[in-house]
Write an enzyme that holds these catalytic residues in place. Structure first.
Site, short mmCIF file in Angstrom:
data_model
loop_
_atom_site.label_atom_id
_atom_site.label_comp_id
_atom_site.label_asym_id
_atom_site.label_seq_id
_atom_site.Cartn_x
_atom_site.Cartn_y
_atom_site.Cartn_z
N HIS A 7 0.94 -1.41 0.11
CA HIS A 7 -0.15 0.05 -0.13
C HIS A 7 0.94 1.19 -0.04
O HIS A 7 1.85 1.24 0.35
CB HIS A 7 -1.07 -0.03 1.28
CG HIS A 7 -0.29 -0.03 2.62
ND1 HIS A 7 -0.24 -1.07 3.08
CD2 HIS A 7 0.11 1.13 3.17
CE1 HIS A 7 0.48 -0.74 4.28
NE2 HIS A 7 0.52 0.53 4.47
N HIS A 79 3.99 6.92 3.87
CA HIS A 79 4.93 5.94 3.81
C HIS A 79 4.42 5.08 2.62
O HIS A 79 3.28 5.36 2.31
CB HIS A 79 5.19 5.13 5.22
CG HIS A 79 3.87 4.46 5.46
ND1 HIS A 79 3.03 5.14 6.55
CD2 HIS A 79 3.57 3.43 5.12
CE1 HIS A 79 2.04 3.87 6.87
NE2 HIS A 79 2.23 3.03 6.10
N GLU A 130 7.43 0.87 5.15
CA GLU A 130 7.06 -0.09 5.97
C GLU A 130 7.34 -1.54 5.19
O GLU A 130 6.94 -1.47 4.17
CB GLU A 130 5.48 0.28 6.08
CG GLU A 130 4.85 -0.89 7.08
CD GLU A 130 3.36 -0.60 7.25
OE1 GLU A 130 2.68 0.02 6.49
OE2 GLU A 130 2.82 -1.20 8.17
CO CO Z 1 1.08 1.42 6.38
#
Ligand code: CO
Length: 134
Positions: A7, A79, A130
């Site tokens: 994502h 992020h 991440e």
């Molecule tokens: Co995230």
């Protein structure tokens, strides 16, 4: 080592307005808000055919998102999340290579119920990364 883009996370100043915009103007499949107290955020996931968008909004007193929104009042990309097969092995390899892991270095359970880690943005071209074990 990294696999698919899981994502892209966008910090937003108004979660309801952002969800309505993605649902309405952009015609996307927008999920329900989820509180993530361990991470100090409320998130909404938007399913796209090839990845997801994570809308992030501060939750609680010490939300890591609040400082970002103070600096970026209209919101912004916060992020990106890459998938890895083995998060502990990925972490050890990254640390050996000199990268810094945020927090304790131990994976936390993320918004999808899977272990996640964050890598220091200064080590990755100013981009907070991440990693999520899938
Ligand atoms: Co995230």
């Amino acid at each position: 080592m990294i696999g698919r883009l899981n994502h892209v996370a966008i910090a937003v100043p108004d979660l309801e307005a952002a969800a309505a915009q993605y649902r309405g103007a952009l015609g996307a499949n927008v999920g329900a808000p989820q509180d993530e107290p361990d991470h100090g955020v409320t998130v909404i996931f938007i399913e796209l055919p090839n990845t997801k968008i994570e809308l992030l909004y501060p939750l609680g007193e010490n939300s890591p998102i609040q400082g970002f929104l103070d600096k970026n009042p209209s919101g912004g990309i916060h992020h990106i999340c890459y998938e890895v097969d083995d998060i502990a092995a990925a972490r050890d390899t990254l640390i050996e290579g000199g990268a810094r892991i945020l927090g304790t270095g131990e994976p936390k359970i993320g918004a999808h119920g899977k272990p996640v880690l964050f890598l220091h943005p200064k080590d990755f071209n100013g981009c907070l990364i991440e990693l999520e074990e899938v």
